[in-house]
Structure formats: C-alpha cells, structure tokens
Scaffold this motif. Structure first.
Motif, mmCIF file in Angstrom:
data_model
loop_
_atom_site.group_PDB
_atom_site.id
_atom_site.type_symbol
_atom_site.label_atom_id
_atom_site.label_comp_id
_atom_site.label_asym_id
_atom_site.label_seq_id
_atom_site.Cartn_x
_atom_site.Cartn_y
_atom_site.Cartn_z
ATOM 1 N N ALA A 5 -3.545 3.640 0.664
ATOM 2 C CA ALA A 5 -4.313 3.461 -0.566
ATOM 3 C C ALA A 5 -3.547 2.572 -1.526
ATOM 4 C CB ALA A 5 -4.595 4.822 -1.207
ATOM 5 N N THR A 6 -4.197 2.264 -2.638
ATOM 6 C CA THR A 6 -3.569 1.372 -3.611
ATOM 7 C C THR A 6 -2.616 2.101 -4.544
ATOM 8 O OG1 THR A 6 -5.474 1.693 -5.051
ATOM 9 C CG2 THR A 6 -5.506 -0.248 -3.616
ATOM 10 N N ASN A 7 -2.604 3.427 -4.500
ATOM 11 C CA ASN A 7 -1.592 4.182 -5.250
ATOM 12 C C ASN A 7 -1.361 5.528 -4.558
ATOM 13 O OD1 ASN A 7 -3.243 6.390 -6.694
ATOM 14 N ND2 ASN A 7 -4.379 4.509 -7.209
ATOM 15 N N ARG B 264 -5.170 12.152 -2.333
ATOM 16 C CA ARG B 264 -6.548 12.650 -2.354
ATOM 17 C C ARG B 264 -7.286 12.283 -1.067
ATOM 18 N NH1 ARG B 264 -10.054 13.472 -7.250
ATOM 19 N NH2 ARG B 264 -10.696 11.294 -6.953
ATOM 20 N N GLY B 265 -6.998 11.086 -0.574
ATOM 21 C CA GLY B 265 -7.611 10.676 0.697
ATOM 22 C C GLY B 265 -7.173 11.583 1.837
ATOM 23 N N ARG B 266 -5.916 11.948 1.813
ATOM 24 C CA ARG B 266 -5.413 12.827 2.875
ATOM 25 C C ARG B 266 -6.090 14.195 2.808
ATOM 26 N NH1 ARG B 266 0.903 14.538 3.567
ATOM 27 N NH2 ARG B 266 0.440 15.705 1.653
ATOM 28 N N GLU B 267 -6.317 14.679 1.594
ATOM 29 C CA GLU B 267 -7.022 15.961 1.460
ATOM 30 C C GLU B 267 -8.438 15.859 2.026
ATOM 31 O OE1 GLU B 267 -6.646 16.506 -2.744
ATOM 32 O OE2 GLU B 267 -4.517 17.031 -2.599
ATOM 33 N N GLY C 198 -9.809 3.955 -4.043
ATOM 34 C CA GLY C 198 -8.421 3.530 -3.878
ATOM 35 C C GLY C 198 -7.946 3.573 -2.443
ATOM 36 N N VAL C 199 -8.642 4.331 -1.595
ATOM 37 C CA VAL C 199 -8.221 4.387 -0.188
ATOM 38 C C VAL C 199 -8.659 3.107 0.509
ATOM 39 C CG1 VAL C 199 -8.563 5.541 2.035
ATOM 40 C CG2 VAL C 199 -8.201 6.889 -0.050
ATOM 41 N N VAL C 200 -7.748 2.517 1.256
ATOM 42 C CA VAL C 200 -7.995 1.232 1.904
ATOM 43 C C VAL C 200 -8.187 1.397 3.400
ATOM 44 C CG1 VAL C 200 -6.940 -1.020 2.413
ATOM 45 C CG2 VAL C 200 -6.689 -0.011 0.130
ATOM 46 N N GLU C 201 -7.442 2.324 3.997
ATOM 47 C CA GLU C 201 -7.477 2.393 5.450
ATOM 48 C C GLU C 201 -7.031 3.780 5.905
ATOM 49 O OE1 GLU C 201 -5.805 -0.273 9.213
ATOM 50 O OE2 GLU C 201 -5.652 -1.060 7.180
ATOM 51 N N VAL C 202 -7.494 4.163 7.087
ATOM 52 C CA VAL C 202 -7.041 5.394 7.739
ATOM 53 C C VAL C 202 -6.555 4.998 9.122
ATOM 54 C CG1 VAL C 202 -7.744 7.642 8.665
ATOM 55 C CG2 VAL C 202 -8.662 6.839 6.466
ATOM 56 N N LEU D 51 0.833 -1.192 0.000
ATOM 57 C CA LEU D 51 0.000 0.000 0.000
ATOM 58 C C LEU D 51 0.873 1.249 0.000
ATOM 59 C CD1 LEU D 51 -2.717 -1.014 2.629
ATOM 60 C CD2 LEU D 51 -2.957 -0.935 0.122
ATOM 61 N N PHE D 52 0.283 2.341 -0.490
ATOM 62 C CA PHE D 52 0.959 3.643 -0.502
ATOM 63 C C PHE D 52 0.285 4.521 0.556
ATOM 64 C CE2 PHE D 52 1.445 1.753 -4.631
ATOM 65 C CZ PHE D 52 2.690 2.138 -5.088
#
Lengths: 736, 159
Positions: A279-281, A287-290, A264-268, A237-238
């Motif tokens: 995420a997967t990339n 984008r998830g962090r934003e 694409g986000v898998v976990e927080v 994961l990235f």
C-alpha cells in the motif's frame, strides 16, 4: 548516580589497565608488523576499499579511514550500532592513533565487503560481544597507518626527517609550522606504505580509557537517526504480511479483492511466508491485511504446546545425553556423598522484543538490488538475497541503518526478515518496505529456546560440593546455520556454555545435553546459552551452599581459590554491596557470578518480597572485562544488561498452545518499566586480562542474584522463570 | 484536512480515522516519532497535542485537526532544549529508538512539574519502554534538565 562508581573505578583503575592490558595488545600488533606483514594486505583491506572518492583528493589508506582535502575524516564501520556504542568506541580507537577529536569525525556504516569481515569469523556480523575486542588491533593499526603516511608527506613537503614531526589535533607540526591533514592528503596518498608502524604508547593515550560522549547522541535526541523503519525511497510501497498463526501451518485462503478495496492498497501478493498487502502507507497496508481474512491450515499433530514440551523434556532429562564435560566420576561420587540434592530448573522461550519492530526495505531490479536494513549479519543477508534474485553478491548493495535494538534477533542466520522482503520485492519494479507489527514480531518465532535442566549435587561430610551432574534439554540455536562448523561433534556448545565450563572446583562433574528438534524457530538471544546456565548454575550452587550450611559468597571463595580473576570480581561485588552486613529496609541479598564472552561479572541483588510482589532495589555489579576503551559505555551496557535480564527474570514468558504463541504485545509480554528500575552500580576491576566482551555479560547474573535473594528473604527456591510464574505455581521440583 | 505541526500549518489528504502516527511518519515524512506497539503500551510514538503528551499510534487524525502537534523534530534543531542537553551530557541513549518518545514525555513532565520527585518521574515515565535499559540515566537526566532549565542563580562575587 549511575556513573559515579564506574567513573571512580575508571579514574583509579583505567591507567593501570592500559599500562598492563594494552601493552600486551600493542606488542602483538607491533610484532606482526616487525615481521614485515604489510598492513594493507593483511586482510585485503586496500584492495577492498569500497567507496569511490566522494571529495577531491581523498586519502584512503585502508578500508576504515578516509580523509578528504576539506579535512573531513570519515570512519567506516563494519559493525552495526544497536545501542552497544560501537559508533563511538570504534572511532575512538582510530582517533587515538590518528590524533584527532572523534567528535570531528564522520561515521559511515560500511557496505558488505571482506575488508569488514570479523577477524574472529569470516563474515560481516555483529554479535558475540566481539566488536571492540576483535576490532581493536586493526583499527588501531588503521589510525597509525594513516598518521604515518600523513607525517611522511609533511616530511617530504618540508624536506625534514619524520623524527622532527608529530601529529596533533588533525595537523602535522614540527613545533613551528603546521599542515592540516587535508592539505596533505594528495601527497599522503603517494607515501610509501610503511613496513613497520609505531603505535602510540598506552601511557600517552588521551582518549582510550576515558569517558567520551557518544557520537550518535545528537542524532538520537533530535529524531534524526535513521533506523530501517525510517527509510523512504521514491515510489516506495509499504507492506505487511499475513503469516500463519501457528508454526508449521500454511496459508489456505484469503480475500485479495477485499484487501484491494481498502483505500491506499496497491497490490496483494502471495510469498512463501504468507500473503503480503502492499500500500501507499503503513496504515493502509495494515487495514488491507485485516481485510484479507487470511485462513491457515490446522496445526500439525506434533505442534508444540509448552505444557507438553515440559513433560517431553523432563523424560529426556532422565536419560543419558551427549556428554559435554566429564571430570572424575560423578555417578560414583553421588553414591558416596553424605547428602544428595536433586532439582529441576526451567526457563521459557523468550522474545527479543526490540523496540523497533522488524522491517526491511528492498528495491530489486534486473541487474541490481538495494537493501536498507538494520542488520547484525550483513554478509549472510546479502548472500541469501543474491541467491533469491539470481544475482552475484556484488550486485546487491546492503545499506546498514541504525538498529532499534538487536539482542541477536537482527542477526538471523537464515536472514528471515530480509529473505521475505527480497522475495516480495522480486519483480515488483519499485522499492518496498516490509514492516512487522509488534504482534508479528512477538509471534514470529526465533526465540531464546525453552530449556529444562536436571541437577544432582552431592556434598561431603564437611558440606562441601563433591559431585555435580547437570543434564540440559533444549533446542540448538547453531544447528543448520553457517556457525554449525563451530559445533563440537554432535552438540551445540552454546547450549552448555557456562555449565560445562563452570569455574568452580568440584571434584566430580558431568554435564550432558539433549537437543530435541521442533517447529519453533530459535535463535541467539543476548548472552545466548549463559542466559539459562547463569540462572541454573548459580541457583543450584546456592542450594548446595544452603544444604552444606555455608554462606554463598564464602562457598564460592573456596571453590574459586585457584581463580584469582574470578575471586577479584566476587570480592569486589561482595565488598561494595556490604555482603555480611544487614541490608537496609529489610532487604535480602543474593549473589551470582558468571564468566562469559571473555569477561567475569558478579552481581549482588537487594530484594524485598511482599506476597507475590518482588521489588529489586539495588544491583551491585563488579566487572572484569580486561582493558576498557570507554568506561561509561561499559557502565551503560551493564545497566542495560541488568534491565534486559531482569525483564526476563520477572516477566518474560513466551508460551505455546498447539503451535500458537499465546503472547502478542507488551500487555501480555511485559518488560521492565521505569517504576521497577533498581539502582545499578558498576565497579570495574583493574585487570591485566585480555580484552573481553561487554554487551551481553551483565545479563546472566541478574536472574540468579534476584532468585537467591528471594530465597534469603523467604526460604522459597525459584527454579522456574519467570519468577512470577514460579512463585504462583507448584512447578518447582526438588528433593533431597 | 489541516493541523499545525511544529508550528507550521499543514494539509493532509487522509481518512480522519488514520492514526496520527502514520500521518506524521508516512504522509509528512516526520520519522522521528516511532512505531513501537500500536496500542499505547510503549510510548515510542509520544508527541504533544496542544502541549499534552499523547500516544500518536492510537490518536486519530480527526482528534488533531486544527490543533497544535509538536514532535521531536520541533523541539530544537540545535539541541538547545534542556532535556536534550541533559540527555547528551549523561549519555542516556543506547539504540535510541525509544528516545524520541522518552524525551517528549520528559519535556511534558517538566513543563507541568519543574522539579519532579522520583515518584513523579515513575508516574510520568512508566508508559515509555526502553529495551536497552536506559531508565537510570533517564531519571538522572530529567533531574539534570530541571537544573538546566531553572533560571540562573544571581551571580555571586568570587569567594
């Protein structure tokens, strides 16, 4: 263009350097062996051979060399390659004794092991411009040991005395017959370990002292070199981490659901440093962090602001500090001086801004952990990772990749970017790569400290410096690290290096240091303390020269009369630059000289100033770094050091407001670009001095050489870096 | 979604606004193209789109659909490209991280301008940052690559 002077110097000077310089080193190695210290046991090298045999019948005489039956010769490097060239220069040292073409060698980065700890300090660390000078003896001996055992094996095979055999081009020959090393490895492994090693005589060197093309060149012009950011593992994961915006604050709230909704986000996951989005990339992680909209607490009341820090440091500088050096009675001599100058110098916090943003990839399991990282400090990274995971250090495998720049940032004594990735990987069950954006990297701290210096200089009736008082204020980079034992009493020697031990014969000298503490993390930055003392000492000496109506080079010659090595460098730089003659095109010249990391450098900069625009046209560098392994590498490091130092001198400025860093990327933290690049010429002094460092030594002189040239051009004295901020403000304070 | 990468037609499953940089690196495994700034400030991510140098970090995948993308991996596996040969001959690289982008910018420059002046080189290369400070050698290597790329002069009889 650039290599021509260096190549010329190498051709004329290289031979003599080795005749003189390496004979001394060779004697030292030989002496140790004559006294019967078994090489392989010298630092536990044999016991510590880390890799299981990869090919049939490999020959591993020590931790640095492995020869396989298929003639593959592998050199195992305990040092990290971050541009400085050890991927080439260290194998060259082995290859010289082993009589093989370095371009036919394979190079591997070592695992963490005591066998690869520095002879200078008990850790696996790449820094202090120490790789070549610290490794030279052991790598030379490693090559000689392998060669000696291979020759002994051939002698047994042919039943003739070893004296009739020689090693050449990866073979042992008696003049008529040849055996390839690969044909000898099985027998060589059974050879007795020699009690003495015959080292090659320096006049027979065919590799050392000459240019050799970099072994990592092909990997790096084809995109195949693997940096930490390029590591890819199955199921990896990235991750990106939302970290506090101001030093000393913590995460208060975040919207995990919004982040998870991003494709694409898998976990927080919350970790001590902030909130990670996996995420997967990389893009999905960003984008998830934003989407997290992480909020952070208010900055504490004592949060650092650069403007307030300056005032605090200025107050401190007027009070007595820890005495780092005292010669004579500077206070009394200043009272008796005919003319006294007082000045305040200042340098800002600086980011390393490596081209490869920080990153680290970790796969943590119950009984094992793998870490892939471009690190300058593998032993400490592994120790801290193991502690977090509750593992023994031996259960943690750290795989060193190429480093996309280091400059000190990737040798963090707290292992900050490794620790964070391990904390995130713990319990995750799959590999994760933590990637920092440029903004994360720029705002993440661990800067070269902000330093303020107060100076007083006294001249006698002849205009000669009589007294020099220098009070330095700035945070310690060694405090709280494993290097703290290197600290003398109560101050950090790196804060005053280049100032307390400046080479000039001034009868009365006093250097004092204050080391305030604040929440901004600080760290080594290429050339460490010399990055500020080079500017301050060379700048103020130029002021004393002007006040005493002396030419800056002439004054230095007088003050260095008892220092032939420094004089040689000074005179070579002055001669090559045409000091004393008119510079072309209305350019003005400035000079600086600094001893650092066992080497001495002088630089002359040619500059034009037009309004606020400064153009540096030419930089002439004279270098005495003792014996040289690869003169073209030295030239490359000098060119690079000039660029690194010039970026800082002209542009570099990390400022804080209420604990927040005000810069973010290369738009507001500009660095030198192609159109600003001066012509850099490097000249090597033929030297019998002990081998010195190279990677950092060109940095300290460039800012003062340029600023002294600006003074020569305009009469304006630059006492605050970066130059652009200084010329546009009235912050430079001086009186006389 | 399909595009042509180094001469091969490839299909990717991604949002059209995903920057080409991450498509190349994270989806296609072409890690020779580097992330440096994310804002087209440093040039580390330079690739060619239909032969023109672009910053992949700010170029959405949608802009590359059906078009030709060339990366450092496609230049020459045997390192026979004149720019690569010149880079090796003059030992340009240090850490090497920015060099994929530097080389792709230099290749594009020489394709348009086979014999660039110093000013041409400044203009074409000022967008590519190198923190190791290899600019002087990059400049020399671009000129050397121009020589290497020039048609061989007619053979002369030995004098």
């Amino acid at each position: 263009v650039s290599d021509a002077p260096a190549a010329h110097a190498a051709a004329t000077a290289g031979r003599r350097q080795f005749l003189v310089g390496v004979t001394v080193i060779g004697t030292a190695v030989g002496a140790a062996l004559v006294f019967g210290v078994p090489l392989a046991e010298r630092r536990g090298a044999q016991r510590a051979v880390p890799q299981p045999p990869a090919t049939p019948s490999p020959f591993t005489p020590n931790a640095f060399v492995r020869i396989a039956a298929d003639d593959t010769i592998t050199i195992i490097l305990g040092k990290a390659e971050m541009g400085q060239g050890i991927y080439t220069s260290l194998p060259m040292i082995v290859a010289e004794e082993l009589a093989v073409d370095p371009h036919r060698m394979r190079v591997e980065f070592a695992p963490v092991d005591r066998a690869y700890y520095s002879p200078l300090f008990p850790m696996q660390f790449t820094g202090g411009s120490s790789s070549v000078r610290a490794s030279f003896d052991e790598l030379r001996a490693a090559g000689a040991l392998a060669r000696t055992m291979l020759v002994a094996a051939a002698a047994r095979r042919w039943q003739i005395p070893v004296e009739r055999l020689r090693a050449e081009s990866g073979c042992v020959t008696d003049g008529a017959r040849r055996l390839r090393y690969g044909e000898l490895v099985a027998d060589a492994a059974l050879s007795a370990r020699p009690r003495e090693l015959a080292l090659k005589s320096p006049e027979n060197f065919t590799l050392l002292g000459k240019k050799l093309q970099r072994l990592d060149g092909p990997l790096k012009v084809s995109g195949r070199a693997q940096f930490g950011i390029d590591v890819r593992q199955p199921q990896m994961l990235f991750a990106m981490v939302a970290r506090p915006a101001a030093f000393g604050t913590r995460v208060q709230s975040f919207d995990a659901a919004a982040a998870r909704a991003v494709p694409g986000v898998v976990e927080v996951k919350q970790i001590p440093s902030g909130v990670a989005v996996l995420a997967t990339n990389s893009w999905a992680a960003k984008r998830g962090r934003e989407a997290l909209h992480a909020r952070f607490g208010e900055a504490p009341a004592d949060a650092v602001s650069s403007d307030l820090l300056r005032l605090e440091y200025r107050r401190l500088a007027a009070t007595p500090g820890e005495v780092a050096r005292e010669v004579g009675d500077a206070a009394r001599a200043l009272g008796e001086a005919k003319h006294v100058l007082t000045a305040e110098y200042e340098v800002p916090y600086l980011a390393h801004a490596c081209m490869e943003p920080l990153n680290c990839t970790v796969h943590a399991r119950a009984d094992r952990c793998d870490i892939w990282v471009g690190s300058q400090f593998q032993s400490e990274d592994r120790r801290r990772a193991a502690a977090i995971l509750g593992l023994h250090p031996e259960q943690v495998a750290l795989h060193t990749t190429f480093l996309g720049g280091g400059f000190g940032r990737r040798g963090n004594p707290q292992s900050d970017f490794v620790v964070e990735a391990v904390q995130l990987a713990k319990g995750l069950g799959r590999p994760v790569q933590v990637l920092w954006t440029r903004e994360d990297d720029m705002r993440g701290g661990w800067y070269r400290p902000f330093f303020l210096s107060r100076l007083q200089g006294g001249l006698d009736a002849h205009g000669m410096p009589l007294a020099w008082r220098h009070t330095i204020v700035g945070q310690s980079v060694l405090s709280g690290t494993v290097f703290e034992s290197a600290m003398k009493k109560t101050f950090d020697p790196t804060s005053v290096e280049g100032a307390a031990d400046m080479p000039y014969a001034i009868p009365h000298l006093k250097v004092e240091i204050h080391e305030p503490v604040n929440a901004v993390p600080v760290q080594f930055w290429r050339s460490v303390g010399h990055s500020h003392t080079g500017f301050v000492v060379n700048g103020f000496l130029d002021e004393l020269a002007a006040a005493g109506r002396k030419d800056p080079v002439a004054l230095r010659r007088m003050l260095l009369a008892d220092r032939p090595r420094h004089l040689g460098v000074l005179n070579l730089a002055a001669e090559k630059a045409g000091w004393g003659t008119a510079a072309p095109g209305g350019r003005a010249r400035g000079i600086a000289l600094q001893e650092s990391f066992g080497s001495v450098v002088a630089q002359v900069a040619e500059v034009t100033v037009s309004g606020d625009a400064i153009q540096v046209h030419r930089v002439v560098c004279a270098v005495d770094c003792g014996a040289v392994i690869n003169p073209d590498h030295v030239a490359a490091q000098i060119e690079g050091g000039v660029v690194f130092g010039l970026s800082a001198a002209l542009h570099g400025n990390i400022t804080l407001s209420r604990g927040r860093v005000e810069q973010s990327n290369f738009n507001d933290y500009p660095v030198l670009r192609m159109n600003e690049m001066p012509q850099v010429e490097t000249y090597l002094v033929a030297s019998d001095a002990p081998m010195g460092g190279v990677g950092e030594i060109a940095v300290p002189c460039i800012a003062p050489a340029v600023c002294n040239a600006i003074y020569a051009a305009t009469g304006k004295r630059v006492r605050r870096l970066p130059v652009t901020a200084s010329l546009m403000s009235s912050g430079s304070r001086a009186s006389s | 979604l399909s595009l042509i990468v180094n001469g091969n037609s490839v299909q990717v499953e991604a949002a059209p606004e995903m920057p080409l940089l991450w498509v190349l690196r994270d989806l296609l495994g072409l890690t020779g193209t580097k992330f440096g700034c994310g804002m087209a400030l440093c040039g580390a991510c330079t690739v060619h789109l239909d032969g023109q140098p672009i910053r992949a970090c700010v170029t959405p995948l949608s802009a590359a659909l059906g078009r030709r993308v060339d990366t450092i991996e496609g230049l020459s596996a045997e390192m026979r490209h004149p720019v690569q040969r010149a880079w090796l001959e003059l030992d340009v690289v240090q850490c090497g991280y920015c060099q994929s982008g530097q080389i792709m910018s230099a290749v594009a420059l020489l394709a348009q301008n086979p014999h660039p002046s110093d000013e041409d080189i400044d203009a074409a290369m000022a967008g590519n940052i190198c923190r190791c400070g290899t600019y002087q050698r990059i400049r020399a290597a671009i000129k050397r690559a121009a020589e290497l790329a020039a048609p061989a002069p007619p053979a002369e009889s030995p004098s």
